[in-house]
Design a protein around this motif. Structure first.
Motif, PDB file in Angstrom:
ATOM      1  N   ASP A  55       3.955   4.165  -7.845  1.00  0.00           N
ATOM      2  CA  ASP A  55       2.622   3.538  -8.161  1.00  0.00           C
ATOM      3  C   ASP A  55       2.534   2.105  -7.660  1.00  0.00           C
ATOM      4  O   ASP A  55       1.598   1.214  -7.683  1.00  0.00           O
ATOM      5  CB  ASP A  55       2.386   3.604  -9.900  1.00  0.00           C
ATOM      6  CG  ASP A  55       2.361   4.951 -10.424  1.00  0.00           C
ATOM      7  OD1 ASP A  55       1.968   5.904  -9.534  1.00  0.00           O
ATOM      8  OD2 ASP A  55       3.087   5.025 -11.316  1.00  0.00           O
ATOM      9  N   ALA A  56       3.660   1.410  -7.138  1.00  0.00           N
ATOM     10  CA  ALA A  56       3.761   0.121  -6.655  1.00  0.00           C
ATOM     11  C   ALA A  56       2.908   0.100  -5.380  1.00  0.00           C
ATOM     12  O   ALA A  56       2.579   1.045  -4.821  1.00  0.00           O
ATOM     13  CB  ALA A  56       5.321  -0.190  -6.196  1.00  0.00           C
ATOM     14  N   ILE A  57       2.698  -1.228  -5.086  1.00  0.00           N
ATOM     15  CA  ILE A  57       1.837  -1.184  -3.908  1.00  0.00           C
ATOM     16  C   ILE A  57       2.408  -0.762  -2.494  1.00  0.00           C
ATOM     17  O   ILE A  57       1.578   0.009  -1.919  1.00  0.00           O
ATOM     18  CB  ILE A  57       1.442  -2.709  -3.600  1.00  0.00           C
ATOM     19  CG1 ILE A  57       0.856  -3.522  -4.850  1.00  0.00           C
ATOM     20  CG2 ILE A  57       0.713  -3.238  -2.346  1.00  0.00           C
ATOM     21  CD1 ILE A  57       0.816  -4.969  -4.561  1.00  0.00           C
ATOM     22  N   ASP A  58       3.796  -1.132  -2.546  1.00  0.00           N
ATOM     23  CA  ASP A  58       4.283   0.011  -1.431  1.00  0.00           C
ATOM     24  C   ASP A  58       5.148   0.730  -1.924  1.00  0.00           C
ATOM     25  O   ASP A  58       6.471   0.292  -2.827  1.00  0.00           O
ATOM     26  CB  ASP A  58       5.229  -1.006  -0.539  1.00  0.00           C
ATOM     27  CG  ASP A  58       4.497  -1.970   0.378  1.00  0.00           C
ATOM     28  OD1 ASP A  58       3.346  -1.586   0.602  1.00  0.00           O
ATOM     29  OD2 ASP A  58       4.853  -3.222   0.455  1.00  0.00           O
ATOM     30  N   TRP A 109       8.561   3.108  -3.557  1.00  0.00           N
ATOM     31  CA  TRP A 109       9.533   3.034  -3.126  1.00  0.00           C
ATOM     32  C   TRP A 109      10.626   4.097  -3.606  1.00  0.00           C
ATOM     33  O   TRP A 109      10.229   4.351  -4.693  1.00  0.00           O
ATOM     34  CB  TRP A 109      10.440   1.824  -3.225  1.00  0.00           C
ATOM     35  CG  TRP A 109      10.313   1.028  -4.457  1.00  0.00           C
ATOM     36  CD1 TRP A 109       9.362   0.061  -5.064  1.00  0.00           C
ATOM     37  CD2 TRP A 109      10.864   1.341  -5.685  1.00  0.00           C
ATOM     38  NE1 TRP A 109       9.560  -0.340  -6.378  1.00  0.00           N
ATOM     39  CE2 TRP A 109      10.661   0.400  -6.954  1.00  0.00           C
ATOM     40  CE3 TRP A 109      12.028   2.103  -5.954  1.00  0.00           C
ATOM     41  CZ2 TRP A 109      11.086   0.190  -8.054  1.00  0.00           C
ATOM     42  CZ3 TRP A 109      12.611   1.996  -7.266  1.00  0.00           C
ATOM     43  CH2 TRP A 109      12.145   1.317  -8.419  1.00  0.00           C
ATOM     44  N   LYS A 134      -2.918  -9.135  -0.750  1.00  0.00           N
ATOM     45  CA  LYS A 134      -2.597  -7.790  -1.032  1.00  0.00           C
ATOM     46  C   LYS A 134      -1.996  -7.467  -2.371  1.00  0.00           C
ATOM     47  O   LYS A 134      -2.067  -6.726  -3.279  1.00  0.00           O
ATOM     48  CB  LYS A 134      -1.904  -7.036   0.373  1.00  0.00           C
ATOM     49  CG  LYS A 134      -1.775  -5.431  -0.069  1.00  0.00           C
ATOM     50  CD  LYS A 134      -0.982  -5.031   1.260  1.00  0.00           C
ATOM     51  CE  LYS A 134      -0.882  -3.376   0.764  1.00  0.00           C
ATOM     52  NZ  LYS A 134       0.295  -2.760   1.636  1.00  0.00           N
ATOM     53  N   ASP A 193       5.116  -7.101  -8.873  1.00  0.00           N
ATOM     54  CA  ASP A 193       5.190  -6.162  -7.880  1.00  0.00           C
ATOM     55  C   ASP A 193       5.682  -6.938  -6.521  1.00  0.00           C
ATOM     56  O   ASP A 193       5.967  -7.854  -6.676  1.00  0.00           O
ATOM     57  CB  ASP A 193       3.574  -5.597  -7.802  1.00  0.00           C
ATOM     58  CG  ASP A 193       3.599  -4.118  -7.337  1.00  0.00           C
ATOM     59  OD1 ASP A 193       4.843  -3.755  -6.903  1.00  0.00           O
ATOM     60  OD2 ASP A 193       2.828  -3.362  -7.633  1.00  0.00           O
ATOM     61  N   GLU A 194       5.576  -5.975  -5.327  1.00  0.00           N
ATOM     62  CA  GLU A 194       6.193  -6.574  -4.308  1.00  0.00           C
ATOM     63  C   GLU A 194       5.342  -5.776  -3.321  1.00  0.00           C
ATOM     64  O   GLU A 194       4.607  -4.855  -3.346  1.00  0.00           O
ATOM     65  CB  GLU A 194       7.526  -6.267  -4.243  1.00  0.00           C
ATOM     66  CG  GLU A 194       8.009  -4.769  -4.550  1.00  0.00           C
ATOM     67  CD  GLU A 194       9.425  -4.601  -4.337  1.00  0.00           C
ATOM     68  OE1 GLU A 194      10.140  -4.886  -5.157  1.00  0.00           O
ATOM     69  OE2 GLU A 194       9.826  -4.057  -3.214  1.00  0.00           O
ATOM     70  N   VAL A 195       5.351  -6.939  -2.247  1.00  0.00           N
ATOM     71  CA  VAL A 195       4.579  -6.278  -0.984  1.00  0.00           C
ATOM     72  C   VAL A 195       4.914  -6.708   0.274  1.00  0.00           C
ATOM     73  O   VAL A 195       5.797  -7.527   0.477  1.00  0.00           O
ATOM     74  CB  VAL A 195       2.944  -6.891  -1.257  1.00  0.00           C
ATOM     75  CG1 VAL A 195       2.898  -8.348  -0.804  1.00  0.00           C
ATOM     76  CG2 VAL A 195       1.956  -6.230  -0.363  1.00  0.00           C
ATOM     77  N   TYR A 196       5.212  -5.683   1.255  1.00  0.00           N
ATOM     78  CA  TYR A 196       5.388  -6.045   2.568  1.00  0.00           C
ATOM     79  C   TYR A 196       4.175  -5.743   3.604  1.00  0.00           C
ATOM     80  O   TYR A 196       3.825  -4.421   3.620  1.00  0.00           O
ATOM     81  CB  TYR A 196       6.777  -5.201   3.045  1.00  0.00           C
ATOM     82  CG  TYR A 196       7.278  -5.288   4.374  1.00  0.00           C
ATOM     83  CD1 TYR A 196       7.871  -6.691   4.679  1.00  0.00           C
ATOM     84  CD2 TYR A 196       6.970  -4.640   5.352  1.00  0.00           C
ATOM     85  CE1 TYR A 196       8.315  -6.970   6.055  1.00  0.00           C
ATOM     86  CE2 TYR A 196       7.508  -4.875   6.637  1.00  0.00           C
ATOM     87  CZ  TYR A 196       7.953  -5.858   7.188  1.00  0.00           C
ATOM     88  OH  TYR A 196       8.425  -6.284   8.130  1.00  0.00           O
TER      89      TYR A 196
END
Lengths: 177, 412
Positions: free
Chosen positions: A25-28, A30, B97, B343-346
């Motif tokens: 459910d994370a943005i990216d 994993w 984002k 949260d984290e974003v790349y």
């Protein structure tokens, strides 16, 4: 493939003990891989026809430690280190983030760098990324052909992106602080 | 090597050569900044190349952990200092984002306009500097004459000529300017009165109208020049597999024949900026290449950049057209002290030199827990050693120059 399908494929191939967890459910999204299995999983991800992750976008190290007591109350991680691999595929146009969790120090001995197998044999760019991560975050990539500092000077002491890193007072007679 | 001496007047010298270690750089004009290449040479032949980096290391990532993202934007200017606008954009998009912000149409149009103009300025330097590496001086002067006008226009828009910090989280710091005094360079080139005033967009259109026909001259000076072709074609050949394996991006990757551009194939938050524009991705092989050219050599990489200038001009023109009718504001408000979610974003964006990635880990505080900048030039420089080995010493600048690196971005 979606992140969920990739996770399922990895669990099916390597089993639950090597694929420790995932956050879809994370943005990216994993997938977490056991440290000892990362080289094996990386080789599979690169060469399997269904995944074909031929591009290593980025390899980073993150030191999960919050020394600031004011910020510590919102910080809910046990102290550890993560190695984060961002992968994508030119042919199949999908991407995934792979994480490896390591202790901050090997066997709890302060000063002994945590170890993880290198993936420089899988993607050649990992060679330099791992040197940088070793230099700045302090992770020992076992099996790396030339694990020396790349950005800091060769005789630099410590790993600056560690959260508990203390800036030196001087370097070769130059004041730093 | 043994020579049979027949003439007794000729004294035979021992002509065997010893291997020699030569330091090229860090203060060498054709290493594009402070790069040191340690060369093991046998006469003129280079047997081994070891790049040494880090002379410009400023620990930007550590600084980023102690500042809010808005405060970190000026540091991104100083990474790739030839394309500060594109670096600002990449970083802003990554933060947007992460916090789930969508900028209005007007801001997106402004970003395309400014970003592509930055790409033109950056590729002009790349072109001029590569000419210098190969020993031709005039293209450098032409390139800087043109770039000067772009810098003047940027200065009118944001007040800075090199480190802009113009594109920010939510849009841009200011709207595009209205009436400005005509840039002196532009007045001179177009024969206008240097004391006159013009609309900013009108000055930009005048400049593009002037620049576009000049590109043919650069091709005559460089890409179609016999000496240039001799120095670049068939040298530093990197095939598709090698380019991907070394994580090369941008013109270096496209020069090796990979049809990939993040403006078309990247993250939706980035590609939606380019929706509705007519343009194409430039990649090798080229049908109009001279016959000496091999796929993935120096010439191909350089030619990709030259053709991208033309595409960028077309994109800027379309953005100028769209801008007056674009909906919304040029900036959505974003508080400097806004907290980042846990949260984290790349996110990668297509900078002139390749895919620049920003990786942010938030932990509920204003400052990111981890701020990482993945440099495109860092990866593009990695294959230097295999590309240069076995070539003549004089070809090293030709190969390294074709990778178009900026050390500020590599060392961060």
């Amino acid at each position: 493939m979606t992140a969920e399908e990739i996770r399922d494929l990895l669990v099916e191939t390597f089993g639950e003990e090597k694929i420790n967890g995932a956050n879809l459910d994370a943005i990216d999204p994993w997938v977490e891989v056991a440290p000892a299995a990362i080289a094996e999983v990386a080789t599979f991800l690169k060469h399997d026809e269904r995944t074909k992750f031929d591009h290593l976008n980025c390899l980073s190290g993150v030191d999960y430690l919050q020394p600031d007591p004011k910020k510590a109350k919102t910080f809910n991680h046990e102290p550890h280190i993560q190695v984060v691999y961002h992968l994508s595929s030119y042919d199949l146009k999908h991407k995934i983030t792979v994480k490896v969790k390591l202790p901050r120090w090997k066997d709890g001995n302060e000063g002994d760098l945590p170890e993880v197998p290198t993936v420089s044999g899988v993607w050649r760019i990992a060679d330099w990324h791992e040197r940088e991560t070793f230099d700045l975050v302090g992770i020992n990539f076992v099996g790396h052909p030339n694990l020396v500092r790349i950005l800091c000077a060769e005789d630099w002491v410590g790993h600056p992106l560690r959260k508990d890193y203390e800036f030196p007072l001087e370097y070769h007679g130059m004041r730093c602080k | 090597m043994s020579v049979t001496v027949e003439d007794p007047r000729i004294v035979e010298f021992d002509v065997r050569t010893d291997e020699m270690l030569v330091n090229m750089g860090p203060q060498h004009p054709s290493t594009h900044g402070v790069l040191r290449l340690l060369l093991r040479t046998d006469g003129e032949i280079v047997n081994e190349v070891t790049p040494h980096l880090g002379y410009l290391h400023r620990c930007a990532e550590k600084i980023g952990e102690n500042l809010s993202p808005v405060q970190w934007i000026p540091y991104t200017d100083r990474m790739d200092y030839l394309a500060g606008m594109n670096m600002n954009l990449g970083m802003s998009l990554a933060v947007e984002k992460l916090i789930g912000m969508e900028v209005p149409e007007k801001a997106m149009t402004l970003r395309v306009l400014i970003g592509e103009l930055g790409r033109i300025a950056s590729h002009l330097v790349g072109m001029g500097a590569y000419g210098l590496d190969l020993g031709t001086f005039s293209p450098f002067l032409y390139a800087f004459r043109e770039r000067e006008i772009i810098l003047d226009l940027f200065e009118e828009a944001c007040g800075a000529r090199l480190t802009y910090s113009y594109l920010t989280i939510g849009g841009a710091t200011h709207d595009l300017p209205g009436v400005i005094p005509i840039p002196p360079g532009l007045a001179q080139l177009t024969g206008r009165d240097p004391n006159s005033a013009v609309q900013w967009t009108e000055a930009l259109t005048m400049f593009l109208d002037w620049l576009e026909p000049r590109i043919k001259e650069y091709h005559a000076l460089l890409t179609r020049n016999h000496i240039f072709i001799k120095r670049t074609a068939g040298l530093g050949v990197m095939d598709r597999e090698m380019a991907i394996d070394y994580g090369c991006t941008g013109p270096v990757l496209r020069g090796s024949g990979v049809d990939f551009d993040l403006r078309r194939d990247g993250d939706p938050i980035y590609t939606r900026m380019y929706e509705g524009y007519v343009w194409k991705v430039i990649n090798a092989p080229f049908a109009d290449a001279p016959r000496e050219v091999v796929l993935g050599d120096n010439w191909c990489r350089f030619y990709v950049r030259m053709l991208e200038v033309k595409e960028a001009i077309s994109l800027v023109r379309q953005a100028i057209e769209k801008y007056p009718s674009a909906k919304g504001k040029f900036r959505d408000s974003h508080k400097m002290s806004a907290k980042l979610p846990a949260d984290e974003v790349y996110l990668e964006t297509e900078c002139p030199r390749g895919a620049m990635g920003f990786y942010f880990v938030g932990d509920g505080n204003t400052e990111p827990f981890r701020a990482r900048a993945k440099s495109s030039c860092f990866c593009n420089l990695a294959p230097t050693a295999p590309l240069c080995e076995g070539y003549l010493l004089a070809d090293i600048p030709a190969v390294v120059g074709s990778l178009d690196i900026v050390m500020g971005e590599i060392d961060r």
